[in-house]
Design an enzyme around this catalytic site. Structure first.
Site, PDB file in Angstrom:
ATOM      1  N   ALA A   1       0.842  -1.189   0.000  1.00  0.00           N
ATOM      2  CA  ALA A   1       0.000   0.000   0.000  1.00  0.00           C
ATOM      3  C   ALA A   1       0.877   1.238   0.000  1.00  0.00           C
ATOM      4  O   ALA A   1       1.983   1.216   0.527  1.00  0.00           O
ATOM      5  CB  ALA A   1      -0.916   0.013   1.231  1.00  0.00           C
ATOM      6  N   SER A   2       0.381   2.283  -0.595  1.00  0.00           N
ATOM      7  CA  SER A   2       1.105   3.542  -0.683  1.00  0.00           C
ATOM      8  C   SER A   2       2.470   3.327  -1.311  1.00  0.00           C
ATOM      9  O   SER A   2       2.575   2.873  -2.430  1.00  0.00           O
ATOM     10  CB  SER A   2       1.234   4.188   0.691  1.00  0.00           C
ATOM     11  OG  SER A   2      -0.015   4.625   1.111  1.00  0.00           O
TER      12      SER A   2
END
Length: 698
Positions: free
Chosen positions: A481-482
């Protein structure tokens, strides 16, 4: 998805000065934007440079035979911001139909990409003879008595990195390798698996479960002993042939929860006003600072993730136990905890203590009662080389680079070897693979909630360059994520587990207004400045002026557009299609696949099969995986391991201090609350959890 907020301080000794809070959640941007904000910490994230040069040879899209055709079918007409917003809100039915189409595309991917499924091949006479010879000359610590049972205790955290002999804890790659070795080792008769309280993500659970099922293809037995059992533990145990539990076992199969805590009320009481500007309606990072309740969008996102976990669990358990899905749902809703009922209804095999299970295994293997059953534990069996068992790779080599943990650009003085992803070090490994002719392909194994945005972008660039010279496959573990997804989207092909937390394309930035707090405690601060926006971050003793707030909003909007466009470019999608799946939303792996953020569902074995396919290596030809992230037993690591064993909180404190002290610049990090509640210690003390959530957001 990014970390919440980053507290910027000009000097560590005076934390109240420049206490502007900045966080670009999942928006790493590498090039400075020529604007009045270009010198501010939260502005070191421009994506314009590479996007503007997207037609150049250095950023030419590598061949992805499936993604570009399967997911880029929408019109390329430009839409205004208002048109996009209206379409997103009113065309729910259209979106549902597109998801169905994309689901079909995922099914097509199963035909396009090889599965990498484990096929057990019974050794022939010659290979058996060679293996026996090698066992005769094996090193002392590789000696295993014939008829031994491999025992592995799965408990606590499981790292996606390799562990040295001086490191504590469990390693996912070494657990999986032990299953493969045991399947072919003629000295191993079966596996006795102790499963206790686990603290890892669902993707790692899926990977281990797959290897349990693969091991069973060898015809050897595998039994589970479960003294403490919740949903993750039972999900693993039911993949085994038999499940045993002591009469006093703790079973609590009651269902799944996601929790979020909010401290806005606390901040109001002490006189702190968080001023947050964000783009992406699903971007939940910062909610605990600015809200007192869960937002509608965050509730929708968490509900979808929860439904994915729950649905997958019910489906797999019903399949493993040979029961109807409705029966599994009814079982969960009954709140059964009595061990006797679990046995009566067929959820476990029998009620036995550990010594009774061992006695049963002795009878099964024909070991006399007065003899001791030969047991080989996890650590000892990790020392057995594949060479001893004849499990050799081929001449073709594939580089395997593991990227696990929080992302930082450089190593801090408090970080220990192997802790987190250090951008500079990973870039060196990526370049060495690109410059070497020995590797036919590369696999980037990612297990990261993100971190430093600049580091994420620099690694994205190097992975992109590598993908132009040879095939690169991203294999995602618990989460990408990110910053973690930012790295993955540079690869030619992305592989994720069904429950890998994926995506989160959105931004948030802000600062604290401490004016009321200063007034309450009698503190005064006066600022002299030159330049219209000089006090934008320095003046934490007052709220934004109107022109400052407007500049903050514009910069955040631009940052979001740049990140979204770069993601669209990397995934061969139109900006409009990327807008639908962006907005800060976190997806489960299978939902991400149906929306074009992921190409295929599977574990590391499927990533290897796809890498072979992309490198034109026949699937039936063996390859050698070269680990570029092997642990080195240095003296600091030895001392760190000893300290962690004796003290227990050493690693946690060091990681927290590093996050608080060296988090300079933009943070593209996953929301701590979401990660903690979905992946980790749901039974921890809520007060400690609240403190941890708040500290991790600073």
């Amino acid at each position: 998805m990014a970390k919440l907020l980053l507290l910027q301080t000009s000097h560590l000794t005076s934390p109240l000065h420049r206490s502007a809070v900045t966080a670009i959640l999942s928006v790493p941007k590498p090039f400075p934007i020529p604007s009045p904000l270009s010198r501010l910490p939260f502005r070191r994230h421009s994506l314009r440079g590479p996007l503007a040069l997207s037609s150049s040879s250095s950023l030419r899209e590598p061949s992805r035979n499936f993604s570009a055709q399967a997911f880029d079918s929408s019109s390329s007409e430009a839409k205004t911001g208002d048109e996009k917003e209206q379409r997103l809100e009113k065309d729910g039915k259209e979106n549902d139909s597109e998801v169905k189409v994309n689901s079909e595309a995922v099914k097509i991917s199963d035909e396009v990409y090889p599965s990498g499924e484990f096929q057990f091949e019974k050794p022939g006479l010659w290979k058996t003879f060679v293996v026996k010879l090698r066992m005769l000359v094996a090193l002392p610590w590789e000696r295993v008595r014939k008829g031994s049972v491999l025992t592995m205790k799965l408990r606590g955290q499981i790292s996606d990195q390799l562990k040295s002999r001086f490191s504590s804890g469990l390693s996912l790659p070494q657990i999986c390798e032990n299953f493969v070795k045991a399947a072919y080792d003629p000295r191993i008769s079966g596996v006795y698996l102790h499963i206790d309280s686990l603290n890892c993500g669902w993707a790692k659970i899926e990977e281990i479960r797959r290897h349990i099922l693969d091991f069973r293809k060898s015809g050897k037995f595998i039994v589970a002993y479960v003294p403490v059992c919740r949903e993750k533990e039972y999900y693993l145990a039911c993949a085994c042939e038999e499940i045993y539990a002591p009469p006093s076992a703790y079973f609590s199969l009651f269902g799944f929860t996601v929790q979020a805590s909010f401290i806005r009320g606390v901040l109001d009481k002490v006189g702190i006003e968080p001023q947050v500007e964000r783009i992406g309606k699903y971007k939940s990072a910062g909610d605990q600072l600015i809200r007192k309740t869960m937002s509608k969008e965050n509730c929708e996102m968490l509900t979808a993730l929860l439904d994915n976990i729950y649905g997958t669990w019910v489906d797999e358990v019903s399949s493993a136990k040979g029961k109807e899905r409705e029966n599994v749902v009814e079982f969960i809703n009954e709140g059964v905890f009595q061990i006797e009922k679990l046995k009566t209804d067929g959820w476990i095999t029998d009620i036995q203590y550990d010594d009774e299970v061992i006695s049963m295994l002795k009878d099964r293997l024909g070991v006399q009662k007065d003899k001791i059953l030969s047991l080989v534990d996890y650590r000892k069996y990790c020392k057995v080389r594949k060479w001893t068992l004849g499990l050799l790779g081929g001449k073709d080599q594939i580089a395997l680079i593991r990227a696990s943990g929080s992302i930082s650009r450089v190593r801090g003085p408090l970080s220990s070897p192997g802790s987190g992803i250090v951008g500079e070090q990973l870039i060196e490994k990526i370049r060495s693979v690109r410059e070497s002719k020995r590797y036919k392909a590369a696999i980037i194994r990612i297990d990261s909630p993100g971190g430093d945005a600049l580091a994420s972008d620099l690694m994205w660039r190097e992975i992109r360059l590598l993908a132009e010279s040879k095939p690169v496959v991203a294999s995602m573990s618990d989460l990408a994520a990110s910053g973690g997804y930012y790295m993955a989207m540079a690869a030619n092909t992305i592989v994720a587990e069904n429950l890998t937390l994926t995506g989160s394309i959105g931004v948030v930035t802000g600062k604290f207004n401490l004016g009321n707090l200063y007034e309450k405690i009698g503190f005064n601060k006066e600022i002299l400045s030159r330049g219209k926006y000089a006090e934008l971050l320095a003046a934490e003793n007052r709220p934004f002026k109107s022109d400052e707030a407007e500049l903050f909003a514009r910069s955040t909007q631009r940052a979001y557009q740049q990140f979204r466009d770069k993601a669209a470019f990397s995934r061969s999608m139109s900006e409009d299609k990327m807008e639908k799946v962006a907005q800060g939303r976190v997806w489960a792996g299978k939902d991400a696949a149906s929306r074009g953020l992921v190409d295929a569902i599977g574990g590391l074995s499927r990533a290897v099969a796809i890498a072979k396919q992309k490198a034109n290596i026949p699937q039936d030809r063996k390859v050698t995986l070269v680990e570029l992230s092997r642990p080195s037993p240095t003296l600091p690591e030895i001392l760190s391991g000893i300290g962690s064993t004796l003290v227990g909180v050493d690693t946690t404190v060091k990681a927290l201090l590093q996050d608080m002290t060296f988090s300079e610049g933009v943070q593209a990090r996953m929301d701590g609350i979401l990660f903690e509640r979905l992946e980790g210690t749901s039974s921890s003390n809520p007060i400690f959890g609240l403190i941890k959530d708040y500290l991790s957001s600073l």
